[in-house]
Structure formats: structure tokens, C-alpha cells
Write a protein that holds these residues in place. Structure first.
Motif, PDB file in Angstrom:
ATOM      1  N   LEU A  78       0.821  -1.211   0.000  1.00 62.59           N
ATOM      2  CA  LEU A  78       0.000   0.000   0.000  1.00 62.59           C
ATOM      3  C   LEU A  78       0.855   1.262   0.000  1.00 62.59           C
ATOM      4  O   LEU A  78       0.425   2.315  -0.479  1.00 62.59           O
ATOM      5  CB  LEU A  78      -0.931   0.004   1.218  1.00 62.59           C
ATOM      6  CG  LEU A  78      -2.048  -1.048   1.217  1.00 62.59           C
ATOM      7  CD1 LEU A  78      -2.787  -1.045   2.549  1.00 62.59           C
ATOM      8  CD2 LEU A  78      -3.024  -0.798   0.076  1.00 62.59           C
ATOM      9  N   ASP A  81       1.354   3.071  -3.222  1.00 68.46           N
ATOM     10  CA  ASP A  81       0.311   4.041  -3.560  1.00 68.46           C
ATOM     11  C   ASP A  81       0.633   5.397  -2.928  1.00 68.46           C
ATOM     12  O   ASP A  81       0.414   6.449  -3.536  1.00 68.46           O
ATOM     13  CB  ASP A  81      -1.050   3.539  -3.078  1.00 68.46           C
ATOM     14  CG  ASP A  81      -2.125   3.678  -4.140  1.00 68.46           C
ATOM     15  OD1 ASP A  81      -1.764   3.896  -5.321  1.00 68.46           O
ATOM     16  OD2 ASP A  81      -3.312   3.572  -3.807  1.00 68.46           O
ATOM     17  N   PHE A 139     -15.880  -0.913   4.100  1.00 70.81           N
ATOM     18  CA  PHE A 139     -15.061   0.202   3.621  1.00 70.81           C
ATOM     19  C   PHE A 139     -13.933  -0.295   2.711  1.00 70.81           C
ATOM     20  O   PHE A 139     -13.655   0.313   1.666  1.00 70.81           O
ATOM     21  CB  PHE A 139     -14.477   0.964   4.808  1.00 70.81           C
ATOM     22  CG  PHE A 139     -13.563   2.093   4.410  1.00 70.81           C
ATOM     23  CD1 PHE A 139     -14.087   3.272   3.899  1.00 70.81           C
ATOM     24  CD2 PHE A 139     -12.188   1.970   4.528  1.00 70.81           C
ATOM     25  CE1 PHE A 139     -13.251   4.312   3.523  1.00 70.81           C
ATOM     26  CE2 PHE A 139     -11.354   2.998   4.151  1.00 70.81           C
ATOM     27  CZ  PHE A 139     -11.885   4.170   3.648  1.00 70.81           C
ATOM     28  N   LEU A 140     -13.291  -1.407   3.083  1.00 70.91           N
ATOM     29  CA  LEU A 140     -12.204  -1.938   2.270  1.00 70.91           C
ATOM     30  C   LEU A 140     -12.718  -2.463   0.935  1.00 70.91           C
ATOM     31  O   LEU A 140     -12.052  -2.317  -0.102  1.00 70.91           O
ATOM     32  CB  LEU A 140     -11.458  -3.038   3.030  1.00 70.91           C
ATOM     33  CG  LEU A 140     -10.594  -2.582   4.203  1.00 70.91           C
ATOM     34  CD1 LEU A 140      -9.908  -3.768   4.856  1.00 70.91           C
ATOM     35  CD2 LEU A 140      -9.553  -1.558   3.757  1.00 70.91           C
ATOM     36  N   THR A 143     -13.294   0.521  -1.154  1.00 72.89           N
ATOM     37  CA  THR A 143     -12.005   1.056  -1.584  1.00 72.89           C
ATOM     38  C   THR A 143     -11.405   0.212  -2.692  1.00 72.89           C
ATOM     39  O   THR A 143     -10.812   0.736  -3.649  1.00 72.89           O
ATOM     40  CB  THR A 143     -11.027   1.120  -0.392  1.00 72.89           C
ATOM     41  OG1 THR A 143     -11.598   1.894   0.667  1.00 72.89           O
ATOM     42  CG2 THR A 143      -9.699   1.745  -0.805  1.00 72.89           C
ATOM     43  N   HIS A 146     -13.108   0.997  -5.939  1.00 72.36           N
ATOM     44  CA  HIS A 146     -12.634   2.297  -6.416  1.00 72.36           C
ATOM     45  C   HIS A 146     -11.220   2.179  -6.969  1.00 72.36           C
ATOM     46  O   HIS A 146     -10.880   2.802  -7.989  1.00 72.36           O
ATOM     47  CB  HIS A 146     -12.675   3.308  -5.269  1.00 72.36           C
ATOM     48  CG  HIS A 146     -12.199   4.675  -5.647  1.00 72.36           C
ATOM     49  ND1 HIS A 146     -12.944   5.547  -6.417  1.00 72.36           N
ATOM     50  CD2 HIS A 146     -11.031   5.321  -5.373  1.00 72.36           C
ATOM     51  CE1 HIS A 146     -12.270   6.665  -6.592  1.00 72.36           C
ATOM     52  NE2 HIS A 146     -11.109   6.555  -5.975  1.00 72.36           N
ATOM     53  N   GLN A 147     -10.380   1.383  -6.318  1.00 75.43           N
ATOM     54  CA  GLN A 147      -8.991   1.190  -6.752  1.00 75.43           C
ATOM     55  C   GLN A 147      -8.924   0.507  -8.115  1.00 75.43           C
ATOM     56  O   GLN A 147      -8.030   0.790  -8.920  1.00 75.43           O
ATOM     57  CB  GLN A 147      -8.253   0.338  -5.716  1.00 75.43           C
ATOM     58  CG  GLN A 147      -6.774   0.150  -5.952  1.00 75.43           C
ATOM     59  CD  GLN A 147      -5.947   1.355  -5.579  1.00 75.43           C
ATOM     60  OE1 GLN A 147      -5.272   1.945  -6.418  1.00 75.43           O
ATOM     61  NE2 GLN A 147      -5.990   1.728  -4.313  1.00 75.43           N
ATOM     62  N   PHE A 208      -4.400   8.075   3.601  1.00 79.63           N
ATOM     63  CA  PHE A 208      -3.883   6.718   3.418  1.00 79.63           C
ATOM     64  C   PHE A 208      -4.025   5.892   4.690  1.00 79.63           C
ATOM     65  O   PHE A 208      -4.254   4.681   4.644  1.00 79.63           O
ATOM     66  CB  PHE A 208      -2.415   6.763   2.998  1.00 79.63           C
ATOM     67  CG  PHE A 208      -2.206   7.167   1.573  1.00 79.63           C
ATOM     68  CD1 PHE A 208      -2.650   6.360   0.534  1.00 79.63           C
ATOM     69  CD2 PHE A 208      -1.585   8.357   1.255  1.00 79.63           C
ATOM     70  CE1 PHE A 208      -2.472   6.730  -0.796  1.00 79.63           C
ATOM     71  CE2 PHE A 208      -1.400   8.744  -0.065  1.00 79.63           C
ATOM     72  CZ  PHE A 208      -1.839   7.924  -1.090  1.00 79.63           C
ATOM     73  N   ASP A 211      -7.212   3.981   5.006  1.00 76.71           N
ATOM     74  CA  ASP A 211      -7.275   2.721   4.261  1.00 76.71           C
ATOM     75  C   ASP A 211      -6.443   1.625   4.928  1.00 76.71           C
ATOM     76  O   ASP A 211      -6.896   0.488   5.082  1.00 76.71           O
ATOM     77  CB  ASP A 211      -6.750   2.920   2.834  1.00 76.71           C
ATOM     78  CG  ASP A 211      -7.727   3.699   1.976  1.00 76.71           C
ATOM     79  OD1 ASP A 211      -8.892   3.834   2.376  1.00 76.71           O
ATOM     80  OD2 ASP A 211      -7.309   4.176   0.905  1.00 76.71           O
ATOM     81  N   SER A 212      -5.208   1.987   5.287  1.00 76.23           N
ATOM     82  CA  SER A 212      -4.254   0.963   5.702  1.00 76.23           C
ATOM     83  C   SER A 212      -4.542   0.362   7.074  1.00 76.23           C
ATOM     84  O   SER A 212      -4.305  -0.828   7.285  1.00 76.23           O
ATOM     85  CB  SER A 212      -2.837   1.541   5.683  1.00 76.23           C
ATOM     86  OG  SER A 212      -2.692   2.554   6.654  1.00 76.23           O
ATOM     87  N   ALA A 215      -7.154  -2.305   6.915  1.00 76.00           N
ATOM     88  CA  ALA A 215      -6.602  -3.433   6.162  1.00 76.00           C
ATOM     89  C   ALA A 215      -5.756  -4.334   7.052  1.00 76.00           C
ATOM     90  O   ALA A 215      -5.906  -5.560   7.033  1.00 76.00           O
ATOM     91  CB  ALA A 215      -5.775  -2.913   4.980  1.00 76.00           C
ATOM     92  N   LEU A 262      -7.003  -5.518  -0.994  1.00 71.33           N
ATOM     93  CA  LEU A 262      -7.974  -4.811  -0.147  1.00 71.33           C
ATOM     94  C   LEU A 262      -9.334  -5.502  -0.169  1.00 71.33           C
ATOM     95  O   LEU A 262      -9.992  -5.631   0.868  1.00 71.33           O
ATOM     96  CB  LEU A 262      -8.113  -3.357  -0.612  1.00 71.33           C
ATOM     97  CG  LEU A 262      -6.896  -2.453  -0.376  1.00 71.33           C
ATOM     98  CD1 LEU A 262      -7.110  -1.097  -1.039  1.00 71.33           C
ATOM     99  CD2 LEU A 262      -6.625  -2.278   1.116  1.00 71.33           C
TER     100      LEU A 262
END
Length: 330
Positions: A78, A81, A139-140, A143, A146-147, A208, A211-212, A215, A262
Motif C-alpha cells: 500500500l 500508492d 469500507f475496504l 475502496t 474504487h482502486q 492513506f 485505508d491501511s 486493512a 484490499l
């Protein structure tokens, strides 16, 4: 996992030592590191992270050792990114090459602070509200979707609300003054663009972290392992920036690889949430034991496999395009 206070102290001591080496040994004297220097120091930081994982494996066993390595590998993936966005920000602010190390190191320190706060908040939520796994998982998955959707236009950095406000409030010099953040001009204290770009890097990493952290909590619920994996994945990010700068765009399938990781962790979190379910409108508030539970070994296999396949596929496509006379975007 019973972590003695001494291990926390040793781990934090290692992290502070690594940051001190960066500050004193590399950043204090502005310079653009060579590819050799960046490669050597990247290898050193990765080796330290791997040795730390081996120590965890030896002390606490294979389960916790595997959780650490899975978390570290996920966070390291990650972080690529992160680097892409850092490259956009540094290019947008036209930071001199020799001063980029200072900006990146500031971003890493801010990231460590943000993520440490988020880790303990996340741990407290998980400890008291098992339903938070549903939120993290959803949420992941969102994401990941979207990724995986390709950008419709070339990405560029757009200043956020905080940066625009700072520009309207602070007296800012027209150009950089070496690597200085504050400077006195005609008896007036002014800030240089160096401060603005540092804030831009720090505020970007805040996103970030959102997100992380979910995860890695999908791979281990041990705050110590979450903290260590995050810290060691961030340390060395500065060297990695100079190592992959100009090569990152060749990882053409990176977004798809991250989407798979993710999405997988998101599904894993939802399945785990079903196993510890307490929501009254799901199975009458009882755990859904029929839902499959993903093991840490299976998680590690998916993560490692995805990273390998993504890298090989990206290299293959890049080489094929070069043979056809198609060059990657600059």
C-alpha cells in the motif's frame, strides 16, 4: 499475545534510532541520493523489518509471526500508492531534488503519529464493538472497487482545503530558501513553500491511514503487531521513493493488485464479523458459525501471490509495449 513493556520500549527505541539516522545521517545535509545509496539503505531497512519478524516468530510462534509478515507485506504494498501521490505532490510544488528527502522524512514522521493514534483507536473500537468489523470490511471492499476502476483522465495533484487556507493566512516567500521552513525578510518572519509541501504530504497520508489501518486489522487484531508492521513499512519509504521514482509508472497493474488485496481483506473482515456477530438483526444477534473463516496462512498466500502476479504481469506488459514502440507515460 502478551507483549511485555520491555518489548514495546525496544521496538520504539529501534524506530527512533532509525529516524535519528535518517535525520542526522541523510537529511541534515541536503543532497539527492544516488540510486546506489537508495538501494543500499532500502535493503537495510527491509532487512531490519524481516529480522524483527523472525524474532517475533521465535518468541511468539508461527501464527503471530505470519500475522506480522502478512501485515508488513500488505502495508509495504500500500505504501507504493503513497509514493505515487508523494511524487505528484513534490512535482506540483517543484521541490528541489536535494531538498526532497527532508519533505519525505517529515511526511513519514507525521504518518507514524497519525497511524499510531488510529491504531489505538481501532484497537479500542474492536475491543468494545465487534460490529466495527462490518464497517471496516465494507469500507475496504468499497475502496477495492474504487482502486480497480481506471482513472478517466491523467491524475494530478489538487490542493486541499487546508493548503488553500494556509496560503490565505500565512506570509509565504515566492521561492524556496534552501531547505529552510521559516525565514526572516526585512524584519518579518515568513514561511517558505517547504512548510506548505510538508503539510500537503502530511495531510495526504492522513487519508492513506484511513485505508491501511482497517486493512491490517483484517490480518491481525494485535495492536503491537499492527504498530510494528506499520512503522517498519513506513521507515525506509524515503529511500524507496528515490529507488522507484521514474519506475513506479511501469507497475501498470499495481492498482489491480492493491484492489485484490484490499477486497480480499474486506471480505475476510466481513466473514470474521459474522463469526463474532452481536447485531440483533443478523441471525438474531448470534454468531454465524456457518460462515467460512479465512486463516492467516490463506491470507499470506493470497497477499504474496497477488504481489508476485502483479509484478510479473506489469513487467511483461511493459516489456511487450516497449518492443512495440509504446513507452510508459512520463
Amino acid at each position: 499475545m502478551d507483549v511485555h513493556a520491555s518489548l514495546w520500549i525496544i521496538t520504539v527505541g529501534i524506530i527512533l534510532t532509525m529516524l535519528t539516522v535518517d535525520f542526522v545521517g541523510h537529511v541534515r545535509t541536503p543532497h539527492a541520493p544516488t540510486l546506489k545509496e537508495a538501494g543500499i539503505w532500502s535493503a537495510i531497512y527491509i532487512a531490519i523489518a524481516l529480522i524483527f519478524g523472525v524474532v517475533i516468530w521465535q518468541i511468539y510462534g508461527s501464527t503471530y509471526g505470519t500475522e506480522y509478515f502478512a501485515g508488513y507485506l500488505t502495508e509495504k504494498s500500500l505504501s507504493l500508492d503513497n509514493l505515487f501521490v508523494f511524487i505528484l505532490i513534490i512535482a506540483a510544488f517543484k521541490v528541489p531534488r536535494e531538498d526532497q528527502q527532508k519533505v519525505l522524512l517529515f511526511g513519514i514522521v507525521v504518518a507514524l503519529i497519525f497511524r499510531t493514534v488510529f491504531i489505538f483507536l481501532g484497537a479500542a473500537l474492536i475491543e468494545n464493538f465487534s460490529w466495527v468489523f462490518y464497517i471496516f470490511g465494507a469500507f475496504l471492499i468499497w475502496t477495492a472497487i474504487h482502486q480497480a476502476i481506471p482513472a478517466k483522465e491523467e491524475e494530478e495533484y489538487h490542493e486541499n482545503f487546508l493548503i488553500r487556507k494556509l496560503r490565505g493566512i500565512l506570509p509565504i516567500t515566492d521561492s524556496y530558501v534552501g531547505d529552510r521552513v521559516f525565514v526572516r525578510i526585512d524584519g518579518r518572519t515568513m514561511v517558505t513553500p517547504m512548510l506548505i509541501v510538508m503539510v500537503a504530504i502530511g495531510s495526504a497520508d492522513l487519508l492513506f491511514a484511513v485505508d491501511s489501518i482497517p486493512a491490517i486489522f483484517g490480518l491481525t487484531q494485535e495492536p503491537f503487531l499492527v504498530f510494528a508492521a506499520n512503522a517498519f513499512s513506513l521507515l525506509g519509504l524515503r529511500q524507496l521513493f528515490f529507488l522507484v521514482d521514474g519506475l513506479l509508472e511501469k507497475l501498470v497493474y499495481l492498482n489491480y493488485g492493491l484492489a485484490v488485496i484490499l477486497g480480499f481483506i474486506g471480505v475476510k473482515l466481513v466473514l470474521h464479523a459474522l463469526h463474532v456477530n452481536e447485531l440483533p438483526f443478523i441471525n438474531n444477534g448470534q454468531p454465524v458459525l456457518a460462515a467460512p473463516e479465512v486463516t492467516i496462512a490463506q491470507s499470506m498466500t493470497v497477499i504474496v501471490g497477488t504481489v508476485i502476479i502483479t509484478t510479473i504481469a506489469s513487467v511483461w506488459k511493459t516489456n511487450r509495449d516497449l518492443k512495440r514502440g509504446i513507452t510508459p507515460p512520463a
